[in-house]
Design an enzyme around this catalytic site. Structure first.
Site, short mmCIF file in Angstrom:
data_model
loop_
_atom_site.label_atom_id
_atom_site.label_comp_id
_atom_site.label_asym_id
_atom_site.label_seq_id
_atom_site.Cartn_x
_atom_site.Cartn_y
_atom_site.Cartn_z
N HIS A 38 -2.42 -8.17 -3.25
CA HIS A 38 -3.78 -8.42 -2.37
C HIS A 38 -4.50 -7.29 -1.89
O HIS A 38 -5.20 -7.10 -1.00
CB HIS A 38 -3.22 -9.23 -1.33
N HIS A 77 -2.34 -7.55 8.47
CA HIS A 77 -2.36 -6.02 8.72
C HIS A 77 -2.99 -5.34 9.75
O HIS A 77 -3.50 -4.29 9.78
CB HIS A 77 -3.17 -5.24 7.07
N HIS A 117 4.64 -0.64 -3.60
CA HIS A 117 3.83 0.10 -3.27
C HIS A 117 4.39 0.91 -1.82
O HIS A 117 4.84 0.34 -1.20
CB HIS A 117 2.40 -0.31 -3.08
N GLU A 143 6.50 -6.35 1.22
CA GLU A 143 5.49 -7.59 1.19
C GLU A 143 6.02 -8.69 0.30
O GLU A 143 5.55 -9.99 0.28
CB GLU A 143 4.25 -7.29 0.70
C1 DHB Z 1 -3.13 -1.56 -0.85
C2 DHB Z 1 -2.12 -2.76 -1.04
C3 DHB Z 1 -1.96 -3.29 0.16
O1 DHB Z 1 -1.02 -4.39 -0.03
C4 DHB Z 1 -2.54 -3.35 1.17
O2 DHB Z 1 -2.56 -4.18 2.13
C5 DHB Z 1 -3.75 -2.26 1.37
C6 DHB Z 1 -3.93 -1.33 0.27
C7 DHB Z 1 -3.35 -0.45 -2.08
O3 DHB Z 1 -2.80 -0.45 -3.06
O4 DHB Z 1 -4.41 0.13 -1.93
FE FE Z 2 -0.82 -5.28 1.72
#
Ligand code: DHB
Ligand code: FE
Length: 287
Positions: A12, A59, A193, A240
């Site tokens: 997302h 978030h 991530h 997540e």
């Molecule tokens: C990114 C990924 C996320 O899940 C998020 O909530 C905000 C940024 C990213 O990869 O930039």
């Molecule tokens: Fe996120």
């Protein structure tokens, strides 16, 4: 009775919304990711769900660090979006289905999941970006949604196994909803991530592909991981994937992957798109 017909899971990342706003879907950087949604559109066209239950993590738009519910459920007939500071255009409100929301709330609470119920709720990029991917502007309108949030931001986080059981309770609740309707699930977040600290930019393709296999064939192997193990293997925002774990918990009987695509990078993230078909155990028994 309501029936869960399947699910979609996707990352997302906010910059996907930026690419949509700038019409960059065919740019070489974005094309492989956006192309993965053609099969999603075909699946939606073919299966025609009536309502979508969206499992994601907020978030800091509707909740903030001072008050962070572990599990929250929207109970409104409309959900607004707002500026989170990512530079994305604010989306028009999304239709809810408060009747299904309250049915899920009543039944999941009866199984001892003590929820926060949100009669007002703002939906952030983790809801609106995937909804835009499923129903792009200029096409069919999004179907009504029930937003369900899992805290993936503020520690202590729920255990992945608890998220799996939460998903199972959501699945039972949906299947006892007396309205004759087809329900799809949408899980958003992940995969690996890390946005901050010395490992910022960390992506673990091997682990992501393992997750995409296990989520179909052995979700309990994923649910057994501890939060710390997920952070170690997938980065601090990789947790997540708990939204995916809950979504998978809601399905039972025959669950198969109708489509699966992994593409890196999507911003800082292992970008994944999956479609799941679900033939619930009751439907199988009736055949
Ligand atoms: C990114 C990924 C996320 O899940 C998020 O909530 C905000 C940024 C990213 O990869 O930039
Ligand atoms: Fe996120």
């Amino acid at each position: 009775m309501a029936r869960i017909i399947g699910a979609i899971a996707t990352s997302h990342v906010p910059s996907i919304g930026g690419a949509i706003a700038k019409g960059q879907q065919k740019d070489p950087y974005w094309k492989p990711f956006f192309d993965a949604f053609d099969p999603v559109h075909e699946w939606l066209d073919r299966n025609k769900p009536d309502v979508i239950v969206v499992i994601y993590n907020d978030h800091g738009l509707t909740y903030f660090l001072d008050k962070m519910p572990t599990f929250g459920v929207g109970a409104a007939d409309s959900y607004t979006n707002a500026d989170e500071g990512w530079g994305l255009p604010v989306r028009p409100p999304y239709k809810g289905d408060s009747e299904l929301s309250w049915h899920i709330i009543d039944n999941v609470m009866a199984e001892d999941f003590d929820l926060v119920t949100c009669q007002e709720m703002q939906v952030d990029h983790a809801f609106v970006v995937p909804m835009q991917l499923l129903w792009p502007d200029g096409g069919a309108k999004p179907i009504p949604a029930v937003p369900i949030t899992i805290n993936s931001i503020q520690h202590p986080l729920p255990r992945p196994e608890r998220c799996y059981k939460f998903g199972q309770a959501i699945g039972r609740a949906i299947e006892s909803f007396p309205r004759d309707c087809k329900v799809a699930l949408l899980a958003t977040g992940g995969l690996s991530h890390q946005l901050d600290g010395t490992r910022a930019g960390f992506i673990n393709k091997e682990f992501d592909l393992w997750c995409m296999d296990k989520i179909v064939n052995d979700p309990e192997a994923l649910a057994k991981l501890s939060t710390k193990e997920i952070i170690e293997k997938a980065g601090s925002q990789g947790v997540e994937v708990m939204c995916w774990i809950a979504m998978r918990g809601a399905m039972h009987g025959l669950v198969s992957a109708a489509f699966s695509k992994y593409h890196i990078p999507v911003s800082n993230t292992g970008g994944a798109v999956m479609i799941f078909d679900n033939q619930p155990a009751m439907a199988l028994a009736a055949e």
